[in-house]
Design a protein around this motif. Sequence first.
Motif, PDB file in Angstrom:
ATOM      1  N   VAL A 107      -3.984  -9.069  -3.044  1.00 23.67           N
ATOM      2  CA  VAL A 107      -4.687  -9.084  -4.330  1.00 23.67           C
ATOM      3  C   VAL A 107      -3.818  -8.466  -5.419  1.00 23.67           C
ATOM      4  CG1 VAL A 107      -6.579  -7.991  -5.603  1.00 23.67           C
ATOM      5  CG2 VAL A 107      -7.048  -9.201  -3.474  1.00 23.67           C
ATOM      6  N   CYS A 108      -3.198  -7.335  -5.109  1.00 24.64           N
ATOM      7  CA  CYS A 108      -2.320  -6.686  -6.086  1.00 24.64           C
ATOM      8  C   CYS A 108      -1.129  -7.582  -6.427  1.00 24.64           C
ATOM      9  CB  CYS A 108      -1.835  -5.342  -5.542  1.00 24.64           C
ATOM     10  SG  CYS A 108      -3.125  -4.090  -5.364  1.00 24.64           S
ATOM     11  N   ALA A 109      -0.535  -8.192  -5.398  1.00 22.25           N
ATOM     12  CA  ALA A 109       0.617  -9.066  -5.626  1.00 22.25           C
ATOM     13  C   ALA A 109       0.219 -10.304  -6.426  1.00 22.25           C
ATOM     14  CB  ALA A 109       1.230  -9.476  -4.291  1.00 22.25           C
ATOM     15  N   PHE A 110      -0.894 -10.937  -6.058  1.00 18.31           N
ATOM     16  CA  PHE A 110      -1.349 -12.119  -6.791  1.00 18.31           C
ATOM     17  C   PHE A 110      -1.572 -11.790  -8.267  1.00 18.31           C
ATOM     18  CE2 PHE A 110      -3.568 -13.920  -2.734  1.00 18.31           C
ATOM     19  CZ  PHE A 110      -2.350 -14.408  -2.284  1.00 18.31           C
ATOM     20  N   THR A 111      -2.202 -10.653  -8.531  1.00 17.14           N
ATOM     21  CA  THR A 111      -2.516 -10.283  -9.908  1.00 17.14           C
ATOM     22  C   THR A 111      -1.251 -10.145 -10.743  1.00 17.14           C
ATOM     23  OG1 THR A 111      -4.504  -9.114  -9.166  1.00 17.14           O
ATOM     24  CG2 THR A 111      -3.667  -8.574 -11.359  1.00 17.14           C
ATOM     25  N   LYS A 112      -0.298  -9.381 -10.248  1.00 15.46           N
ATOM     26  CA  LYS A 112       0.944  -9.185 -11.013  1.00 15.46           C
ATOM     27  C   LYS A 112       1.715 -10.481 -11.174  1.00 15.46           C
ATOM     28  CE  LYS A 112       5.230  -6.595 -11.420  1.00 15.46           C
ATOM     29  NZ  LYS A 112       6.042  -7.817 -11.653  1.00 15.46           N
ATOM     30  N   LEU A 113       1.822 -11.266 -10.105  1.00 17.31           N
ATOM     31  CA  LEU A 113       2.604 -12.487 -10.178  1.00 17.31           C
ATOM     32  C   LEU A 113       1.975 -13.527 -11.097  1.00 17.31           C
ATOM     33  CD1 LEU A 113       3.695 -12.807  -6.441  1.00 17.31           C
ATOM     34  CD2 LEU A 113       5.176 -12.342  -8.409  1.00 17.31           C
ATOM     35  N   GLU A 137       6.366 -19.259  -4.225  1.00 21.14           N
ATOM     36  CA  GLU A 137       7.795 -18.975  -4.398  1.00 21.14           C
ATOM     37  C   GLU A 137       8.093 -17.477  -4.347  1.00 21.14           C
ATOM     38  OE1 GLU A 137      11.376 -19.604  -7.702  1.00 21.14           O
ATOM     39  OE2 GLU A 137       9.411 -20.532  -8.011  1.00 21.14           O
ATOM     40  N   HIS A 138       7.156 -16.651  -4.827  1.00 23.49           N
ATOM     41  CA  HIS A 138       7.461 -15.237  -5.021  1.00 23.49           C
ATOM     42  C   HIS A 138       6.770 -14.277  -4.059  1.00 23.49           C
ATOM     43  CE1 HIS A 138       8.721 -16.978  -8.914  1.00 23.49           C
ATOM     44  NE2 HIS A 138       9.595 -15.989  -8.925  1.00 23.49           N
ATOM     45  N   VAL A 139       5.726 -14.713  -3.374  1.00 20.25           N
ATOM     46  CA  VAL A 139       5.054 -13.788  -2.437  1.00 20.25           C
ATOM     47  C   VAL A 139       5.892 -13.668  -1.158  1.00 20.25           C
ATOM     48  CG1 VAL A 139       3.058 -13.474  -0.943  1.00 20.25           C
ATOM     49  CG2 VAL A 139       2.747 -14.141  -3.328  1.00 20.25           C
ATOM     50  N   GLY A 164      -3.438 -28.788 -18.814  1.00 18.81           N
ATOM     51  CA  GLY A 164      -4.786 -28.969 -18.312  1.00 18.81           C
ATOM     52  C   GLY A 164      -5.029 -28.039 -17.142  1.00 18.81           C
ATOM     53  N   THR A 165      -6.289 -27.943 -16.728  1.00 15.31           N
ATOM     54  CA  THR A 165      -6.655 -27.010 -15.671  1.00 15.31           C
ATOM     55  C   THR A 165      -5.927 -27.301 -14.367  1.00 15.31           C
ATOM     56  OG1 THR A 165      -8.844 -26.739 -16.667  1.00 15.31           O
ATOM     57  CG2 THR A 165      -8.596 -26.065 -14.377  1.00 15.31           C
ATOM     58  N   GLU A 166      -5.851 -28.561 -13.971  1.00 15.81           N
ATOM     59  CA  GLU A 166      -5.192 -28.904 -12.709  1.00 15.81           C
ATOM     60  C   GLU A 166      -3.711 -28.561 -12.754  1.00 15.81           C
ATOM     61  OE1 GLU A 166      -5.956 -32.929 -11.659  1.00 15.81           O
ATOM     62  OE2 GLU A 166      -8.120 -32.647 -11.429  1.00 15.81           O
ATOM     63  N   THR A 167      -3.076 -28.750 -13.892  1.00 13.03           N
ATOM     64  CA  THR A 167      -1.656 -28.406 -14.025  1.00 13.03           C
ATOM     65  C   THR A 167      -1.458 -26.908 -13.920  1.00 13.03           C
ATOM     66  OG1 THR A 167      -1.248 -30.335 -15.419  1.00 13.03           O
ATOM     67  CG2 THR A 167       0.369 -28.556 -15.520  1.00 13.03           C
ATOM     68  N   VAL A 168      -2.333 -26.146 -14.566  1.00  5.16           N
ATOM     69  CA  VAL A 168      -2.247 -24.685 -14.485  1.00  5.16           C
ATOM     70  C   VAL A 168      -2.403 -24.223 -13.049  1.00  5.16           C
ATOM     71  CG1 VAL A 168      -3.405 -22.531 -15.117  1.00  5.16           C
ATOM     72  CG2 VAL A 168      -2.967 -24.267 -16.854  1.00  5.16           C
ATOM     73  N   ALA A 169      -3.378 -24.779 -12.342  1.00 11.18           N
ATOM     74  CA  ALA A 169      -3.600 -24.404 -10.943  1.00 11.18           C
ATOM     75  C   ALA A 169      -2.361 -24.700 -10.108  1.00 11.18           C
ATOM     76  CB  ALA A 169      -4.816 -25.146 -10.396  1.00 11.18           C
ATOM     77  N   ALA A 170      -1.777 -25.869 -10.300  1.00 12.52           N
ATOM     78  CA  ALA A 170      -0.598 -26.254  -9.524  1.00 12.52           C
ATOM     79  C   ALA A 170       0.588 -25.351  -9.828  1.00 12.52           C
ATOM     80  CB  ALA A 170      -0.235 -27.714  -9.816  1.00 12.52           C
ATOM     81  N   LYS A 171       0.758 -24.999 -11.077  1.00 14.59           N
ATOM     82  CA  LYS A 171       1.874 -24.132 -11.459  1.00 14.59           C
ATOM     83  C   LYS A 171       1.690 -22.724 -10.899  1.00 14.59           C
ATOM     84  CE  LYS A 171       3.445 -26.476 -15.679  1.00 14.59           C
ATOM     85  NZ  LYS A 171       4.880 -26.520 -15.313  1.00 14.59           N
ATOM     86  N   MET A 172       0.471 -22.205 -10.928  1.00 19.05           N
ATOM     87  CA  MET A 172       0.231 -20.880 -10.370  1.00 19.05           C
ATOM     88  C   MET A 172       0.440 -20.882  -8.861  1.00 19.05           C
ATOM     89  SD  MET A 172      -2.816 -19.014 -12.543  1.00 19.05           S
ATOM     90  CE  MET A 172      -4.082 -20.247 -12.269  1.00 19.05           C
TER      91      MET A 172
END
Length: 210
Positions: A168-174, A208-210, A194-202
Amino acid sequence: MSSECGNCRSYYDSTLYPADVDLLSGPAWLNDNVINFYFEYLTHDVFARYTPVAAFLGPSVAFMLAFCDENDAKELLEPLNLSDKEFVFLPLNDNASCTAAGGTHWTLLMFVRSLQTFFFCNSQAGGQQPQRDRVACTLSHTLSILDHQTISLRVPQQLNSYDCGVYVCAFTKLIMDWAVSEGGLLGSGPCQYGTETVAAKMEAYLHEHV
């Protein structure tokens, strides 16, 4: 503003006691004191320049939103000025009782105002839908969001039974790192995705980073 008193460590509205600090040595399930301390750190240090647009709410606030009515929620949230925030982060605990201590799992709920969308991150897929939906419903009504949606992101999964709070902490910061980056929601100026693009990018950024 941080201080130490005896064996306690205080940082703004959060205090860590020796038992809380011991959890950081692991392996251990992070409690609400540790997560609240980290969210205070994100608020006042890491993302201090973004406090006008981002709110990192502590576990106690998120827990109360899961059980209080709309009037109590308005009173609770009024000092936080959430109507001015583009992003609201809430760590959710799966405790199903408002009168007894408990809970065994942490997840993250994030609200993006410009998209009128909640994004849900669960490092141990399955469960905790009632808390997620109750908090999303209460917060949207309190902020006069007439039509919201909730999207569960496909996020990296924990490999044990106790690292949910760390995730949770890692997701929040990233997620916030991505949001303020050049290609993120804030880094690109007014939201152009759009919402789907934002979801895909997140999702891609987290994997990539976790």
